[in-house]
Write an enzyme that holds these catalytic residues in place. Sequence first.
Site, PDB file in Angstrom:
ATOM      1  N   ASP A   9      15.201  17.311  71.164  1.00 20.48           N
ATOM      2  CA  ASP A   9      14.773  18.579  71.783  1.00 20.48           C
ATOM      3  C   ASP A   9      13.767  18.805  72.780  1.00 20.48           C
ATOM      4  OD1 ASP A   9      16.560  19.504  69.658  1.00 20.48           O
ATOM      5  OD2 ASP A   9      15.196  20.791  68.625  1.00 20.48           O
ATOM      6  N   ASP A  47      18.857  21.836  71.285  1.00 22.03           N
ATOM      7  CA  ASP A  47      18.691  23.015  70.324  1.00 22.03           C
ATOM      8  C   ASP A  47      19.310  24.152  71.207  1.00 22.03           C
ATOM      9  OD1 ASP A  47      17.433  23.879  68.032  1.00 22.03           O
ATOM     10  OD2 ASP A  47      15.636  25.372  69.054  1.00 22.03           O
ATOM     11  N   HIS A  49      20.752  27.824  70.771  1.00 21.22           N
ATOM     12  CA  HIS A  49      21.277  29.024  70.022  1.00 21.22           C
ATOM     13  C   HIS A  49      22.153  30.030  70.802  1.00 21.22           C
ATOM     14  CE1 HIS A  49      18.709  27.355  67.109  1.00 21.22           C
ATOM     15  NE2 HIS A  49      17.436  27.499  67.868  1.00 21.22           N
ATOM     16  N   HIS A  53      20.676  35.089  67.544  1.00 24.57           N
ATOM     17  CA  HIS A  53      20.564  34.056  66.600  1.00 24.57           C
ATOM     18  C   HIS A  53      19.525  34.503  65.639  1.00 24.57           C
ATOM     19  CE1 HIS A  53      19.803  30.127  64.442  1.00 24.57           C
ATOM     20  NE2 HIS A  53      21.053  30.122  64.614  1.00 24.57           N
ATOM     21  N   HIS A  82      14.619  31.676  71.791  1.00 24.08           N
ATOM     22  CA  HIS A  82      14.274  30.293  72.480  1.00 24.08           C
ATOM     23  C   HIS A  82      15.777  29.644  72.832  1.00 24.08           C
ATOM     24  CE1 HIS A  82      14.235  29.105  68.347  1.00 24.08           C
ATOM     25  NE2 HIS A  82      14.547  27.923  68.709  1.00 24.08           N
ATOM     26  N   LYS A 106      22.690  21.667  68.296  1.00 24.99           N
ATOM     27  CA  LYS A 106      22.406  22.115  66.916  1.00 24.99           C
ATOM     28  C   LYS A 106      21.849  23.663  66.944  1.00 24.99           C
ATOM     29  CE  LYS A 106      17.917  19.839  66.908  1.00 24.99           C
ATOM     30  NZ  LYS A 106      17.270  21.205  66.697  1.00 24.99           N
ATOM     31  N   CYS A 151      11.862  19.868  64.091  1.00 27.49           N
ATOM     32  CA  CYS A 151      13.069  19.048  64.504  1.00 27.49           C
ATOM     33  C   CYS A 151      12.861  17.605  64.142  1.00 27.49           C
ATOM     34  CB  CYS A 151      13.605  19.562  65.471  1.00 27.49           C
ATOM     35  SG  CYS A 151      14.187  21.194  65.494  1.00 27.49           S
TER      36      CYS A 151
HETATM   37  C1  VGL Z   1      12.432  23.691  66.930  1.00 26.76           C
HETATM   38  C2  VGL Z   1      11.719  25.518  66.032  1.00 26.76           C
HETATM   39  C3  VGL Z   1      12.778  26.108  66.127  1.00 26.76           C
HETATM   40  C4  VGL Z   1      12.137  22.249  67.247  1.00 26.76           C
HETATM   41  C5  VGL Z   1      13.651  24.360  67.109  1.00 26.76           C
HETATM   42  O1  VGL Z   1      12.831  21.659  68.079  1.00 26.76           O
HETATM   43  O2  VGL Z   1      11.326  21.562  66.317  1.00 26.76           O
HETATM   44  N1  VGL Z   1      11.489  24.326  66.183  1.00 26.76           N
HETATM   45  N2  VGL Z   1      13.881  25.368  66.909  1.00 26.76           N
HETATM   46 ZN    ZN Z   2      15.429  26.721  67.765  1.00 25.04          ZN
END
Ligand code: VGL
Ligand code: ZN
Length: 199
Positions: A9, A47, A49, A53, A82, A106, A151
């Site tokens: 990410d 990430d 979404h 979401h 995000h 994901k 993550c």
């Molecule tokens: C993440 C919060 C929400 C991450 C992703 O990449 O750690 N944290 N979505």
């Molecule tokens: Zn996320």
Amino acid sequence: MTQALIVVDVQNDFCPGGALAVPGGDEVVGPINKMMEGFETVILTQDWHPEGHSSFASSHPDMSPLETLEMSYGTQVLWPDHCVQGSRGAAFHPALDVSGDLIIRKGFRPAIDSYSAFFENDQQTPTGLEGYLRSRGISELTFVGLATDFCVAFSALDAARLGFQARVELAACRGIDLGGSLAKSLTDMQAAGVQVHQG
Ligand code: VGL
Ligand code: ZN
């Protein structure tokens, strides 16, 4: 060849100026690009979404970012909007080397979040990464990226649970640290047999 680097990410929204900025998030880009030279296989996660979401606070009346909500699959932290599919925030940091073998997206199912690169947050719905790694004979994984306590940690814990040799290189990770989540994630990873390497 049995090793892979998994870059978690490293996207604009997790870097300074982004919607869910991780302190120093952009500082991992240089170290990660350098580490890639030492791995034949590099996998990136993204990430990804849809708008609205269920992990977004804005999708729930009267809820604010960083509050938690009980979902069918357990407790979910609510985040600012995000990494919306196709947005600039969802794009990889512009300086990140994205020439890796596989990009695994994901968090695209509206009703469930997915921190881990292996399973969604119900800890049952697979992303397919396990099968990809096993069919390529890869058994040793090094995790880097954002965020250490979400993550990255969820991915490394699932990797250890699945029997992969898992290692986290902290010099190339940055955390969110929500109510002590950073220290807890390090303890949890160590207890699960993840090699946590202090940069
Ligand atoms: C993440 C919060 C929400 C991450 C992703 O990449 O750690 N944290 N979505
Ligand atoms: Zn996320």
